[in-house]
Design a protein around this motif. Structure first.
Motif: not given
Length: 353
Positions: A173-176, A191-194
């Protein structure tokens, strides 16, 4: 399941929509804006704490799933599949109205016609002006949330909720950069699937900085640089819509039918949706499995359509529909498997069932 319902929830697409969590919809670009600094966790909490359930607005819908264009046809079954695929491809303008948990209206505006999904308490109507057909259903008494309405998933909030439910250790989970959607300042949650076993590359959710209401959802396929699916408000009002919008009477001459819906917890349908669907696995690479015979008439209509062989490919054990984000396998014995995974994953799940 009537053909009117198939236009909203086709047998092959329903589990796919459940699995990917979206009904195909568009990219809304917005200018970056300054907002108070927040961590990804704080933005997650902002979205989770949103209580907005009264609004109206316009959405612009578009998608690029790699589906083939399908011609129109006078055949009823082919027309149903064509209409269903049309909802998952191309561009659409959608008007949405929501007043509390049990009043909603969705209007999909086509070039020369309009499709409506209207909920007013326990009354549910689907109306298509193209052929002047209407279907009515009475929702179970325990249907107490807008998200439980059949065909729900037409707003960024409903779509975002499904993806946010997948935020686990398997998700980065991050912020752009902060952005603006429909004139409202928003945080951009990513949200980026790991995992490398899903077709989903990332999901971006624009979260309203004031209310926490998701304003836009964009889904990118693995390896892609542009959204395959996107749903965004182009205009939004938080005022209460007129009550008249949720009252519907079929126009004169309309072909009206009644649709029975099972109650949640029904002894014959313990899953509550009448399909007997189960979920294999968890997270981004989960697979939805629907047993053979769950809706024999809908399946018969689907497989009888000439378009069925045009949009699916023969594979070991059945036929498969492959898109950039979702795969659907219909086995030779009538079972359905779907998920945001490669067809090979569906075939493996089918072999284990």
């Amino acid at each position: 399941m009537s053909r009117t319902w198939l236009k909203w929830m086709p047998a092959a697409v329903v589990p796919a929509v459940i699995a990917v969590g979206v009904l195909a919809v568009p990219l809304q670009a917005g200018a970056a804006v300054d907002l108070p600094d927040k961590t990804p966790q704080e933005v997650l909490q902002l979205a989770a704490g949103s209580t907005v359930d009264t609004f109206s607005g316009t959405l612009e819908q578009t998608s690029d799933l790699g589906l083939p264009e399908v011609p129109s046809s006078g055949d009823a079954a082919a027309g149903d599949l064509s209409d269903a695929l049309d909802l998952l491809t191309g561009d659409h303008t959608v008007r949405v109205y929501q007043s509390g948990a049990d009043q909603s209206r969705v209007q999909v505006q086509d070039t020369m016609s309009e499709r409506n999904l209207i909920r007013n308490g326990t009354d549910l109507w689907v109306y298509d002006s193209a052929d002047n057909t209407a279907t009515h259903a009475t929702l179970p008494a325990d249907t107490d949330a807008a998200g439980e309405t059949p065909g729900a998933g037409h707003t960024p909030a409903e779509v975002a909720d499904k993806f946010l439910a997948e935020v686990t250790p398997s998700t980065d989970v991050s912020l752009a950069e902060n952005t603006q959607v429909a004139g409202r300042d928003a945080y951009e949650l990513v949200l980026t699937p790991n995992t490398d076993t899903t077709l989903v590359g990332s999901v971006s959710i624009a979260v309203d900085a004031e209310t926490g209401l998701p304003l836009r959802v964009q889904v990118e396929a693995t390896g892609a640089t542009e959204p395959a699916l996107s749903l965004a408000f182009t205009s939004l009002s938080l005022d209460t819509p007129s009550a008249d919008l949720f009252t519907f009477s079929p126009p004169a001459g309309a072909d009206v039918s009644e649709q029975a819906l099972p109650a949640k917890g029904d002894a014959e349908h313990p899953e509550g949706d009448g399909s007997g669907a189960t979920v294999i696995g968890t997270g981004w690479d989960a697979v939805v499995a629907v047993p053979a015979g769950a809706d024999a008439q809908a399946m018969a209509d689907l497989t009888a359509s000439p378009l069925y062989t045009q949009v699916t490919d023969a594979v070991d054990g059945g036929r498969a529909l492959s898109t950039t984000l979702v795969s659907v396998l219909i086995t030779d014995d009538g079972r359905i498997f779907a998920g945001s995974v490669p067809v090979e994953r569906l075939q493996a799940a089918a072999a284990q069932e």
